[in-house]
Motif scaffolding. Structure first.
Motif, PDB file in Angstrom:
ATOM      1  N   ALA A 162      15.382 -16.248  45.011  1.00 21.94           N
ATOM      2  CA  ALA A 162      15.479 -17.682  45.277  1.00 21.94           C
ATOM      3  C   ALA A 162      14.406 -18.451  44.501  1.00 21.94           C
ATOM      4  CB  ALA A 162      15.296 -17.933  46.767  1.00 21.94           C
ATOM      5  N   THR A 169      21.732 -24.135  49.443  1.00 23.09           N
ATOM      6  CA  THR A 169      22.197 -24.559  48.112  1.00 23.09           C
ATOM      7  C   THR A 169      22.250 -26.084  48.069  1.00 23.09           C
ATOM      8  OG1 THR A 169      23.476 -22.533  47.979  1.00 23.09           O
ATOM      9  CG2 THR A 169      24.082 -24.275  46.419  1.00 23.09           C
ATOM     10  N   GLU A 170      22.777 -26.673  49.155  1.00 21.09           N
ATOM     11  CA  GLU A 170      22.832 -28.144  49.252  1.00 21.09           C
ATOM     12  C   GLU A 170      21.429 -28.753  49.167  1.00 21.09           C
ATOM     13  OE1 GLU A 170      24.512 -30.464  52.726  1.00 21.09           O
ATOM     14  OE2 GLU A 170      26.121 -29.036  52.387  1.00 21.09           O
ATOM     15  N   LYS A 216      17.978 -22.609  44.367  1.00 15.68           N
ATOM     16  CA  LYS A 216      18.823 -21.826  43.448  1.00 15.68           C
ATOM     17  C   LYS A 216      18.719 -20.362  43.855  1.00 15.68           C
ATOM     18  CE  LYS A 216      19.721 -25.176  40.360  1.00 15.68           C
ATOM     19  NZ  LYS A 216      19.718 -26.231  41.375  1.00 15.68           N
ATOM     20  N   MET A 217      19.870 -19.728  44.018  1.00 13.74           N
ATOM     21  CA  MET A 217      19.823 -18.342  44.494  1.00 13.74           C
ATOM     22  C   MET A 217      20.706 -17.410  43.678  1.00 13.74           C
ATOM     23  SD  MET A 217      19.874 -18.836  48.601  1.00 13.74           S
ATOM     24  CE  MET A 217      20.859 -20.302  48.577  1.00 13.74           C
ATOM     25  N   GLU A 218      20.175 -16.210  43.446  1.00  8.17           N
ATOM     26  CA  GLU A 218      21.015 -15.133  42.916  1.00  8.17           C
ATOM     27  C   GLU A 218      21.184 -14.172  44.096  1.00  8.17           C
ATOM     28  OE1 GLU A 218      19.293 -13.003  39.575  1.00  8.17           O
ATOM     29  OE2 GLU A 218      20.587 -11.285  40.083  1.00  8.17           O
ATOM     30  N   LEU A 253      23.159 -20.064  53.662  1.00  6.65           N
ATOM     31  CA  LEU A 253      23.035 -20.113  52.202  1.00  6.65           C
ATOM     32  C   LEU A 253      23.721 -21.366  51.642  1.00  6.65           C
ATOM     33  CD1 LEU A 253      23.452 -16.364  51.090  1.00  6.65           C
ATOM     34  CD2 LEU A 253      21.426 -17.584  51.894  1.00  6.65           C
ATOM     35  N   THR A 254      24.837 -21.752  52.253  1.00  6.41           N
ATOM     36  CA  THR A 254      25.533 -22.966  51.806  1.00  6.41           C
ATOM     37  C   THR A 254      24.620 -24.175  51.960  1.00  6.41           C
ATOM     38  OG1 THR A 254      27.605 -22.010  52.544  1.00  6.41           O
ATOM     39  CG2 THR A 254      27.607 -24.387  52.213  1.00  6.41           C
TER      40      THR A 254
END
Ligand code: EPU
Length: 424
Positions: free
Chosen positions: A290, A275-276, A280-282, A271-272
């Motif tokens: 996503a 994100t990079e 965009k995630m909830e 997930l890291t």
């Protein structure tokens, strides 16, 4: 042989449900050999490796029952009478995870005969650590005619607890030794143990069966052997690699998807990096929403043991990097030959070079469809992602690799709006 035909260029939208983890299901099915009582597994994924493991267990004499034939996610396994404690070359060569019957058979019956797995597409993958660990527990281990013949110590017909430090971190090695140790006499200390969530899930099932394992989730497992284990009813953890694969897919194609029944806490490193990449995630307890609007940013990483970045997600991220806005470096440290998707991706117009165990990727604006060949399970998934973003048609050959480890992947992708069909 089935192929997948993908017409690229569609973004993904909608809901997708994650299946149980393949790499938790396989050792857990083998754990049923440790008791004569019934083991019920829930959230069983419907995939080829699971069917192969069922075949192997049935051949040995395990009774397999699907209480609801319409719902193959619940299975009952009962190893009351084992006809032969053996996994043949034919079985082990089709699925290396068959080696996971060795520990349970030896622990419960005092002997086992299991074919040595050969090398495999992604690397040599020896099983020396499994063998050495069992030797430390007092087993006689002989290699004859390509088979491991294992016998418990003559005096007691039972393995003995031991102090085992493996030379490297091995996932199935840890699982095999843990299953051998649960019925051993005395305490086994397993150091340098793998901490993958699937190892933890197996340890939790074993404890539910009456085992005494502590240090779960750490690299130092302490296993106090018990005389016998009993039945259990257990729900298999969600597949983190399937979850990560769908996230990479939407990050590559753009769109908005809602992933249900997943376990985000097992996906930190993935997930890291997503994100990079700009996804965009909830993130909830068991879901991820996503959204991807732009072209992905390049992400560099090295694969390593859990909790670091998983080798089983390397190829899918490579697909994402091929169309990213810039350059990236991907280093594979677990398997020595896990870049076979690179040549295939380059056939789709990707620009990837290899230096030793590092791939150097120059992101391109678009890929263009072509015929490509799947070489292993995760490589197949990465080619599917590449095909989803490529212009025109991509035909992926040898998708039996994909069927080994993904539960209805093309149906799930079609439901999200992908143009993907299976060609017989
Ligand atoms: N190794 C040895 N000797 C051993 C055991 C391992 O040298 O006795 C080496 C391997 O050759 C490799 C490294 O140690 O270089 C790590 O291998 P590991 O034993 O951890 O891999 P595995 O248990 O055979 C499992 C998964 C793989 C996953 C790896 C790494 C299962 C059934 N398989 O394999 O999953 O890539 O751990 O996380 O759990 C997949 O699902 O696509 C897949 C390949």
């Amino acid at each position: 042989m089935d192929k997948l035909l993908i017409r690229g260029g569609h973004s993904l939208h909608g809901d997708v449900y994650i299946a149980g983890a393949k790499n938790a299901a396989l050792p857990m099915m083998c754990a049923s050999l440790l008791t004569s009582e019934k083991i019920t597994l829930r959230n069983l994924p419907d995939l080829q490796d699971v069917r192969t493991m069922l075949k192997l267990l049935i051949e040995m004499g395990v009774e397999v029952h699907f209480p609801d034939p319409e719902n193959r996610t619940v299975v009952e396994l009962q190893a009351q009478h084992i006809a032969k404690a053996e996994a043949t070359y034919e079985m082990v060569k089709t699925m290396r995870a068959s080696i996971l019957v060795l520990g349970p058979l030896l622990a419960r019956f005092g002997n086992a005969r299991v074919s040595l797995p050969g090398g495999c597409a992604i690397g040599a993958r020896p099983v020396d650590q499994h063998i050495k660990g069992m030797q430390k527990m007092g087993a006689q281990m002989q290699i004859q005619h390509g088979y491991i013949q294992a016998n418990s110590p003559k005096e007691s017909n039972r393995l003995r607890g031991a102090h085992i430090l493996t030379d490297m971190i091995t996932v199935t090695g840890t699982e095999n030794l843990m299953m051998a140790a649960v019925l051993a006499e005395g305490i086994t200390y397993l150091e340098n143990a793998a901490r993958e969530p699937e190892v933890t899930d197996l340890a939790l099932l074993l404890n539910q069966m009456g085992a005494k394992i502590s240090g779960i989730d750490t690299d130092h497992l302490v296993i106090e052997g018990v005389a016998q284990l009993h039945g259990a009813d257990y729900r298999i953890i969600a597949d983190r690699i399937e979850t990560g694969t769908f996230l990479c897919a939407v990050a590559a194609t753009g769109g908005e998807i809602h992933i249900h029944d997943c376990k985000p806490e097992t996906l930190d490193a993935v997930l890291t990096k997503l994100t990079e990449a700009g996804l965009k995630m909830e993130v909830g307890k068991d879901f991820i929403k996503a959204v991807m609007k732009d072209r992905p940013k390049p992400v560099s990483f090295r694969t390593s043991e859990y909790p670091a970045f998983p080798t089983d997600m390397q190829a899918q991220f490579m697909a994402l990097n091929t169309i990213a806005l810039g350059n990236s470096r991907v280093t594979e440290t677990i398997f020595e030959n896990r870049f076979m998707h690179v040549q295939e991706m380059n056939r789709l117009g990707a620009q990837i070079g290899i230096e030793g165990n590092t791939a150097l990727i120059d992101g391109v604006e678009y890929l263009s469809g072509a015929t490509v060949m799947a070489t292993d399970l995760r490589a197949s998934a990465s080619l599917v992602i590449a095909g989803l973003v490529a212009n025109g048609e991509t035909l992926i050959d040898r998708i039996y690799h994909l069927d080994r480890g993904y539960d209805r992947m093309e149906r799930k992708l079609s439901a999200l709006g992908a143009d993907i069909t299976r060609v017989k």
